[in-house]
Design a protein around this motif. Structure first.
Motif, PDB file in Angstrom:
ATOM      1  N   TYR A 112      -5.437   2.491  -8.198  1.00  0.00           N
ATOM      2  CA  TYR A 112      -6.545   3.631  -7.711  1.00  0.00           C
ATOM      3  C   TYR A 112      -7.743   2.998  -8.593  1.00  0.00           C
ATOM      4  N   GLU A 125       0.878  -1.068  -0.012  1.00  0.00           N
ATOM      5  CA  GLU A 125      -0.225  -0.057   0.102  1.00  0.00           C
ATOM      6  C   GLU A 125       0.879   1.329  -0.072  1.00  0.00           C
ATOM      7  N   GLU A 126       0.120   2.414  -0.270  1.00  0.00           N
ATOM      8  CA  GLU A 126       0.944   3.478  -0.457  1.00  0.00           C
ATOM      9  C   GLU A 126       1.735   3.950   0.983  1.00  0.00           C
ATOM     10  N   THR A 168      -7.711   7.425  -1.050  1.00  0.00           N
ATOM     11  CA  THR A 168      -6.585   7.869  -0.542  1.00  0.00           C
ATOM     12  C   THR A 168      -6.557   8.029   0.916  1.00  0.00           C
ATOM     13  N   GLY A 206       2.729   7.484  -3.353  1.00  0.00           N
ATOM     14  CA  GLY A 206       1.158   7.704  -3.661  1.00  0.00           C
ATOM     15  C   GLY A 206       1.053   8.704  -4.671  1.00  0.00           C
TER      16      GLY A 206
END
Length: 222
Positions: free
Chosen positions: A164, A32-33, A220, A78
């Protein structure tokens, strides 16, 4: 860290193997970011030294998938809403030209393969697979194009945005819309209408951009 362990100690290119494993995990959201990429842990999971891991992380940074943060080291990169919008605008320039070039070169076998990918995407009920199936459909159509630099640039852009897009498909009506648009693009290709295929592809990318940006604050949110 959500990475499957593997022994690549005897691989022809350990660096390339680590790169592809990390790239796939970032694209599909398993990494993950903001998640740190600890070289020692990654090396242990792949039964290799830190050197190929360091090389792989450096390549990922060049592709924009990883960034270096003070005190944290390498982490999964990100995107801001502005960066996401710019990537979609870039895709909207490239991908219509790719498919315009590809249509006259498409064989019946390629079109049949693209239809299978289209049907697999439409019939899939597992959101975790939607991103991969979407890429496979578009890649099948674009594979006929001789614009290899355009294709590579579009692939890199999709790498940045893919995780995304999958989330956006889950949180909106994007799946139904994408199905309709995929069928329309494929039909234009089957009819040999390169201009129509290019127009539909541009509209498809722009519609995805609008939908994703509408959901971006949620996508986000940690």
């Amino acid at each position: 860290m959500k990475l499957d362990p593997a022994d690549i100690s005897k691989a022809a290119s350990a660096s390339a193997a680590v790169f592809e494993a990390l790239r796939s995990a970032i694209i599909d959201g398993r990494l993950e970011e903001g998640e740190p990429l600890r070289q020692e842990e990654i090396a242990r999971r792949f039964n290799t030294s830190r050197i190929p891991v360091r090389e792989a992380i450096s390549r990922l940074e060049e592709y924009g998938l990883v960034k270096t943060q003070r005190f944290k080291g390498a982490v999964v990169a990100g995107l801001s809403a502005d960066e996401a919008a710019e990537i979609f605008d870039f895709r909207a320039l490239l991908e219509p030209e790719i498919i315009r070039d590809a249509v006259p070169r498409m064989s019946p076998e390629l079109l049949a393969s693209a239809r299978l990918h289209c049907e697999a995407f439409a019939g899939c009920k597992n959101p975790m697979e939607w991103g991969v199936l979407n890429r496979e459909f578009h890649d099948a159509l674009y594979s006929a194009s001789a614009l290899t630099y355009f294709r590579e640039a579009a692939r890199s852009a999709m790498d940045r945005i893919d995780r995304y897009i999958r989330a956006q498909l889950v949180m909106s009506d994007g799946m139904e819309r994408a199905e309709r648009e995929h069928i329309a693009i494929l039909t234009a290709c089957e009819e040999g209408d390169a201009t129509r295929a290019a127009e539909l592809t541009k509209a498809h990318v722009q519609a995805a951009k609008t939908s994703l940006l509408a959901h971006f604050p949620v996508l986000t949110r940690s």
